[in-house]
Design a protein around this motif. Sequence first.
Motif, mmCIF file in Angstrom:
data_model
loop_
_atom_site.group_PDB
_atom_site.id
_atom_site.type_symbol
_atom_site.label_atom_id
_atom_site.label_comp_id
_atom_site.label_asym_id
_atom_site.label_seq_id
_atom_site.Cartn_x
_atom_site.Cartn_y
_atom_site.Cartn_z
ATOM 1 N N GLY A 1 -1.258 -4.628 -23.117
ATOM 2 C CA GLY A 1 -2.895 -5.276 -22.848
ATOM 3 C C GLY A 1 -3.727 -4.046 -23.594
ATOM 4 N N GLY A 2 -3.407 -2.680 -23.245
ATOM 5 C CA GLY A 2 -4.177 -1.683 -23.905
ATOM 6 C C GLY A 2 -4.415 -1.969 -25.500
ATOM 7 N N ALA A 3 -3.317 -2.049 -26.030
ATOM 8 C CA ALA A 3 -3.287 -2.152 -27.559
ATOM 9 C C ALA A 3 -3.890 -3.515 -27.803
ATOM 10 C CB ALA A 3 -1.614 -2.112 -27.995
ATOM 11 N N ALA A 4 -3.537 -4.533 -27.328
ATOM 12 C CA ALA A 4 -4.268 -6.005 -27.813
ATOM 13 C C ALA A 4 -5.626 -5.885 -27.564
ATOM 14 C CB ALA A 4 -3.652 -7.146 -26.765
ATOM 15 N N ALA A 5 -6.453 -4.785 -26.857
ATOM 16 C CA ALA A 5 -7.774 -4.948 -26.916
ATOM 17 C C ALA A 5 -8.434 -4.601 -28.011
ATOM 18 C CB ALA A 5 -8.140 -3.810 -25.759
ATOM 19 N N LEU A 6 -7.732 -3.925 -28.921
ATOM 20 C CA LEU A 6 -8.088 -3.650 -30.280
ATOM 21 C C LEU A 6 -7.600 -4.607 -31.506
ATOM 22 C CD1 LEU A 6 -8.951 -1.091 -28.700
ATOM 23 C CD2 LEU A 6 -8.933 0.167 -30.865
ATOM 24 N N ASP A 7 -7.212 -5.816 -30.969
ATOM 25 C CA ASP A 7 -6.729 -6.733 -31.876
ATOM 26 C C ASP A 7 -7.512 -7.202 -32.984
ATOM 27 O OD1 ASP A 7 -4.017 -6.692 -31.271
ATOM 28 O OD2 ASP A 7 -4.114 -8.589 -29.968
ATOM 29 N N ASP B 1 8.683 4.362 -11.378
ATOM 30 C CA ASP B 1 9.372 3.354 -10.510
ATOM 31 C C ASP B 1 9.925 2.263 -11.351
ATOM 32 O OD1 ASP B 1 10.362 1.561 -8.704
ATOM 33 O OD2 ASP B 1 8.162 1.408 -7.536
ATOM 34 N N PRO B 2 11.168 2.030 -11.449
ATOM 35 C CA PRO B 2 11.806 1.017 -12.291
ATOM 36 C C PRO B 2 11.286 -0.442 -11.877
ATOM 37 C CG PRO B 2 13.551 2.591 -11.710
ATOM 38 C CD PRO B 2 12.389 2.997 -10.814
ATOM 39 N N ALA B 3 11.104 -0.458 -10.545
ATOM 40 C CA ALA B 3 10.475 -1.821 -10.341
ATOM 41 C C ALA B 3 9.248 -2.215 -10.616
ATOM 42 C CB ALA B 3 10.370 -1.835 -8.753
ATOM 43 N N ALA B 4 8.186 -1.305 -11.236
ATOM 44 C CA ALA B 4 7.117 -1.341 -11.885
ATOM 45 C C ALA B 4 7.145 -1.502 -13.224
ATOM 46 C CB ALA B 4 6.104 -0.207 -11.278
ATOM 47 N N ALA B 5 8.083 -1.384 -14.063
ATOM 48 C CA ALA B 5 8.250 -1.330 -15.361
ATOM 49 C C ALA B 5 7.591 -2.762 -15.923
ATOM 50 C CB ALA B 5 10.095 -1.445 -15.761
ATOM 51 N N GLY B 6 7.633 -3.821 -15.503
ATOM 52 C CA GLY B 6 7.089 -4.984 -16.064
ATOM 53 C C GLY B 6 5.604 -4.856 -16.087
ATOM 54 N N VAL B 7 5.047 -4.279 -15.016
ATOM 55 C CA VAL B 7 3.599 -4.223 -14.903
ATOM 56 C C VAL B 7 3.105 -3.272 -15.805
ATOM 57 C CG1 VAL B 7 1.807 -3.450 -13.328
ATOM 58 C CG2 VAL B 7 3.526 -4.823 -12.456
ATOM 59 N N VAL B 8 3.962 -2.053 -16.002
ATOM 60 C CA VAL B 8 3.403 -0.901 -16.919
ATOM 61 C C VAL B 8 3.723 -1.548 -18.232
ATOM 62 C CG1 VAL B 8 4.209 1.381 -17.585
ATOM 63 C CG2 VAL B 8 4.157 1.033 -15.201
ATOM 64 N N THR B 9 4.626 -2.250 -18.768
ATOM 65 C CA THR B 9 4.821 -2.696 -19.949
ATOM 66 C C THR B 9 3.582 -3.603 -20.589
ATOM 67 O OG1 THR B 9 7.194 -2.541 -19.661
ATOM 68 C CG2 THR B 9 6.005 -4.103 -21.461
ATOM 69 N N GLY B 10 3.029 -4.484 -19.423
ATOM 70 C CA GLY B 10 2.131 -5.159 -19.738
ATOM 71 C C GLY B 10 0.610 -4.230 -19.735
ATOM 72 N N LEU B 11 0.952 -3.288 -19.149
ATOM 73 C CA LEU B 11 -0.578 -2.660 -19.265
ATOM 74 C C LEU B 11 -0.453 -1.830 -20.769
ATOM 75 C CD1 LEU B 11 -2.808 -0.825 -17.980
ATOM 76 C CD2 LEU B 11 -1.051 0.876 -17.330
ATOM 77 N N VAL B 12 0.405 -1.244 -21.151
ATOM 78 C CA VAL B 12 0.474 -0.931 -22.538
ATOM 79 C C VAL B 12 -0.010 -1.588 -23.599
ATOM 80 C CG1 VAL B 12 1.652 1.235 -21.918
ATOM 81 C CG2 VAL B 12 2.921 -0.643 -22.846
ATOM 82 N N GLU C 1 -6.101 2.351 -41.641
ATOM 83 C CA GLU C 1 -6.793 3.385 -41.669
ATOM 84 C C GLU C 1 -6.717 4.203 -40.252
ATOM 85 O OE1 GLU C 1 -8.595 5.275 -43.827
ATOM 86 O OE2 GLU C 1 -7.966 3.459 -45.314
ATOM 87 N N TYR C 2 -6.157 3.539 -39.231
ATOM 88 C CA TYR C 2 -5.993 4.277 -37.749
ATOM 89 C C TYR C 2 -4.777 3.495 -37.426
ATOM 90 C CZ TYR C 2 -10.639 6.068 -38.963
ATOM 91 O OH TYR C 2 -11.619 6.635 -39.351
ATOM 92 N N LEU C 3 -4.060 4.360 -36.249
ATOM 93 C CA LEU C 3 -3.161 3.830 -35.379
ATOM 94 C C LEU C 3 -3.417 3.906 -34.052
ATOM 95 C CD1 LEU C 3 0.596 3.915 -35.990
ATOM 96 C CD2 LEU C 3 -0.170 4.727 -33.848
ATOM 97 N N LEU C 4 -3.502 2.893 -33.035
ATOM 98 C CA LEU C 4 -3.983 2.980 -31.829
ATOM 99 C C LEU C 4 -2.461 3.064 -31.251
ATOM 100 C CD1 LEU C 4 -5.394 2.692 -29.110
ATOM 101 C CD2 LEU C 4 -5.280 0.194 -29.643
ATOM 102 N N HIS C 5 -2.185 3.849 -30.115
ATOM 103 C CA HIS C 5 -0.929 4.152 -29.382
ATOM 104 C C HIS C 5 -1.397 4.172 -28.038
ATOM 105 C CE1 HIS C 5 3.027 6.450 -29.017
ATOM 106 N NE2 HIS C 5 3.124 5.120 -29.024
ATOM 107 N N THR C 6 -0.591 3.390 -26.994
ATOM 108 C CA THR C 6 -0.922 3.628 -25.573
ATOM 109 C C THR C 6 0.420 3.805 -25.134
ATOM 110 O OG1 THR C 6 -0.466 1.138 -25.486
ATOM 111 C CG2 THR C 6 -2.952 2.014 -25.632
#
Length: 457
Positions: free
Chosen positions: A402-408, A389-400, A378-383
Amino acid sequence: MTIQELNADRRADELRGALADRIVLASDPGFDAARMPWNLSVDQRPFAVARPASAEDVVDIVRAVTAAGLRLAPQSTGHAAAALGDSDLTNAVVVNLSGLRGVTVDPVNKTARVLGGSSWRDVIAAAAPYGLTALHGSSGTVSVAGYSLLGGLSFYARAHGLAVGAVREVQIVTADGALLRASGDEHPDLFWAVRGGSGALGVVVSLVIDLLPYPDVFAGAMLWDASRASQVAHAWARWTRTVPESVTTTLRVLHLPLLPELPPFLSGRSVIAIDGAILDNDSDASGILEPLRALEPEMDLFARIPAAGLLDVHMDPVDPTPAVSAHRVLAELPDDAVDAFLTVADDRRLFVSELRHLGGAIARRPRDAGAIGSLPGEYLLHTIAMVMDPAAAGVVTGLVHGGAAALDRWSVGALALTFVDGGVDARSCGYGDALEPLRAVKQQYDPAGVFLASLPI
């Protein structure tokens, strides 16, 4: 010089000899620009980039690349490049279709023939003079082919279903260099498979899609300060349980940077917005919106507008952007799910946290559907977050993620394929029971696995 380097030089010479200026090699001055996708967070490094301007060019490219012992990765705009980033492109040629653009509208049959590199802005501009529009997405810069053949969620979707249901014909160059027409009565197995399998089966050089008879639409956006997020989000969730299928909307929390190109009332602010379309007359649409208008938005732009204006309602970026994202398809949105969403959306490191209303025709599979034809939930969650900063790509990927997983807890275990951004098992969750039949068609038309796609099958 190593054997690998000798082989690479031989292959480069073969490609140059066969394709001339239709190929950009790693040693060419323009290679870095040619290999850059729309999603600037992805540093894709293929063996070469091919740039066709016609179906005949695509045939030549497929034949030359396979003769050189290399693979092919079709790419229209590169919005989905992050998903393709999971693949090794070292021995692959990206087929950049951005030069293969054009739209021909048939106003009598209400269809459009769309070349493989065309964007939704191309289609809507061509259809508007005839009082027609299409099942386009929220961004006008996204390619028609990739979006449509992987599902496609539109602001018309709850009434008309996924955009893949509007595809009537596909012209595709397969691994043997053949240009085939796939439709309900010609290569029907391939037509079934490409509506979901997309670039995993070949290079799509054109498709025919149904258009919609809407010269104008009641659509727009409402906006509040983010301090009202809880009140607005809970009200929207309750409201979506009551609205008819003619209504398709999205709720978003945006943390906007301080930028001079943004309007002063948005720059540097955090806001909550509701946008979308209502396929009813003005009076009925206004009545449907009344519970939201009772929340006294500081901006209310819902009104009857030309259908082409719906491309701008969601305010997606129009220029290439470095971003990563994640999503979940949700079975329901009770109060505690809204609260979980609000906790995620409160993180200012996320550029956007959004909920799209699904259901209606989106969940109903058409009788003549392809490998995908509907989406449960019924809904789609999108983060979404920016990768500045390319050096922060891993952290940012984990952030989005993690946000999506919060509604698992409320997830249905499905995926909206146009929202897949890498790092997930799209094969099992995205295709379901269609996966094994898809693989059988892939084996028939591409037995050597020549084609690399953002969603491998």
